[in-house]
Enzyme design. Sequence first.
Site, PDB file in Angstrom:
ATOM      1  N   TYR A   1     -22.471  -2.364   9.085  1.00  0.00           N
ATOM      2  CA  TYR A   1     -22.347  -0.913   9.757  1.00  0.00           C
ATOM      3  C   TYR A   1     -22.826   0.009   8.765  1.00  0.00           C
ATOM      4  CZ  TYR A   1     -19.889  -3.040  13.606  1.00  0.00           C
ATOM      5  OH  TYR A   1     -19.435  -3.670  15.042  1.00  0.00           O
TER       6      TYR A   1
ATOM      7  N   GLN B   1      -5.965  -3.548  15.112  1.00  0.00           N
ATOM      8  CA  GLN B   1      -6.206  -4.499  15.909  1.00  0.00           C
ATOM      9  C   GLN B   1      -5.032  -5.476  16.142  1.00  0.00           C
ATOM     10  OE1 GLN B   1     -10.010  -6.326  14.880  1.00  0.00           O
ATOM     11  NE2 GLN B   1     -11.076  -4.465  14.999  1.00  0.00           N
TER      12      GLN B   1
ATOM     13  N   TYR C   1     -21.297 -21.619  10.465  1.00  0.00           N
ATOM     14  CA  TYR C   1     -22.098 -20.572  11.441  1.00  0.00           C
ATOM     15  C   TYR C   1     -22.406 -19.374  10.703  1.00  0.00           C
ATOM     16  CZ  TYR C   1     -20.779 -23.672  15.263  1.00  0.00           C
ATOM     17  OH  TYR C   1     -20.653 -24.804  15.805  1.00  0.00           O
TER      18      TYR C   1
ATOM     19  N   HIS D   1      -9.542  -7.805  12.490  1.00  0.00           N
ATOM     20  CA  HIS D   1     -10.047  -9.332  12.766  1.00  0.00           C
ATOM     21  C   HIS D   1      -8.897 -10.499  12.649  1.00  0.00           C
ATOM     22  CE1 HIS D   1     -14.324  -7.717  12.015  1.00  0.00           C
ATOM     23  NE2 HIS D   1     -13.854  -6.979  12.752  1.00  0.00           N
TER      24      HIS D   1
ATOM     25  N   GLU E   1     -22.058 -12.840  19.302  1.00  0.00           N
ATOM     26  CA  GLU E   1     -22.784 -14.003  19.660  1.00  0.00           C
ATOM     27  C   GLU E   1     -21.793 -14.923  20.235  1.00  0.00           C
ATOM     28  OE1 GLU E   1     -23.520 -14.634  15.261  1.00  0.00           O
ATOM     29  OE2 GLU E   1     -22.142 -16.476  15.112  1.00  0.00           O
TER      30      GLU E   1
END
Length: 392
Positions: free
Chosen positions: A286, A106, A275, A172, A265
């Site tokens: 997963y 990523q 959060y 991430h 979200e």
Amino acid sequence: MKTASHFVLAAAMLVGACTSGATPSDAAATDTATIDANGAQPATPLADAPFTVQEVASFNEPWAMTFLPGTPFALVTEKSGKLKLWSERGAPIDVAGVPTVAYGGQGGFGDVIAAPDFATSGTIYLSWVEEGSGGTYGAVVGKARFDQSGAPALKDLQIIWKQDPKVSGRGHFSHRLAFSPDGQYLFIGSGERQKFDPAQDMKANLGKILRLNPDGSVPADNPFASEGGVTSQIWSLGHRNILGLAFDGSGKLWNQEMGPKGGDEVNLVEAKSNYGYPIVSNGDHYDGKDIPDHPTRPEFAAPKLWWNPSVSPAGLVWYDGDLYPGWKNSLLMGALSGEGLIRMAIDGDKLHKSDRWDFGKRIREVEVRGDGSVWLLTDGSDGKLVKLVPKG
């Protein structure tokens, strides 16, 4: 545990709303109540959308874009390491002077935004991934002057922020950027790098939203400024993979983030708020292991909306134009695995799942041009820049 019965009921409610004669914007506060409260949101065929899709350019793995104020140009980052200058006058061209990026997984080139004073300074802000020692990686943010006196180039590139610590893996990074409406503060989304625990670790700036001055220094009124180090940068914590940051017209900051399986979200971001990730989530791991849902731990800030099945959000922008009826004061969000565009009507500190259109393509980025038109980047090696043209 998230059950399928939620989704069946939500779909039935949505059909009722669509057959009631109310437009999506008229129905937002009432007819979406059920799907607002759980993870469902059925998609509408693109043919029924209030726009057509016009393809205007192609890119290799585009990741982010920004329209440059007062110019006919946009800048587009390609994940593998190129920055492209686009205009309607011709094919995109390479911008020189870009940093070397650590491309893989990523990771690679990330966000690009114009400084609030771009018209006079020509300053832009960029994020990308760099390699550390021992097979580690981390996102960084830099600022540079965009020079068009000759061939387009970045000048005086300076790194102003880094993820700390650098860790192994290539997931991430998040590295999304947004300026506060007053132009005084730079907000950075920093992912937890698929490591879970850093999101709650106050000695790491992973899994956090950070607030900095435009030069990268820490504002004296940051909520944890007195603690020094990377802790002083933190605005909010308990985040997973933040792939969108946007301020609305009243100055509220919203973020969307990829949750675990079935837990994507959108949050209303407030100073010092936690959060909850990875302690709570409306999704599950997963590998099938359960994560306690948000209502089990009310001390953590709950999302304003969530999706199960996942939509894999990417890109987030506030829309306040008039080109698309009923869209004023909405958030627009791309969906990767959800292959579409989602509109959420803003209602004070609440959101409503107003529209979801099925593009059949992964949507990586959403941006609004100065004329109020909405533009998207589709994902992948043959990614497209597309314009949403309102239907007559």
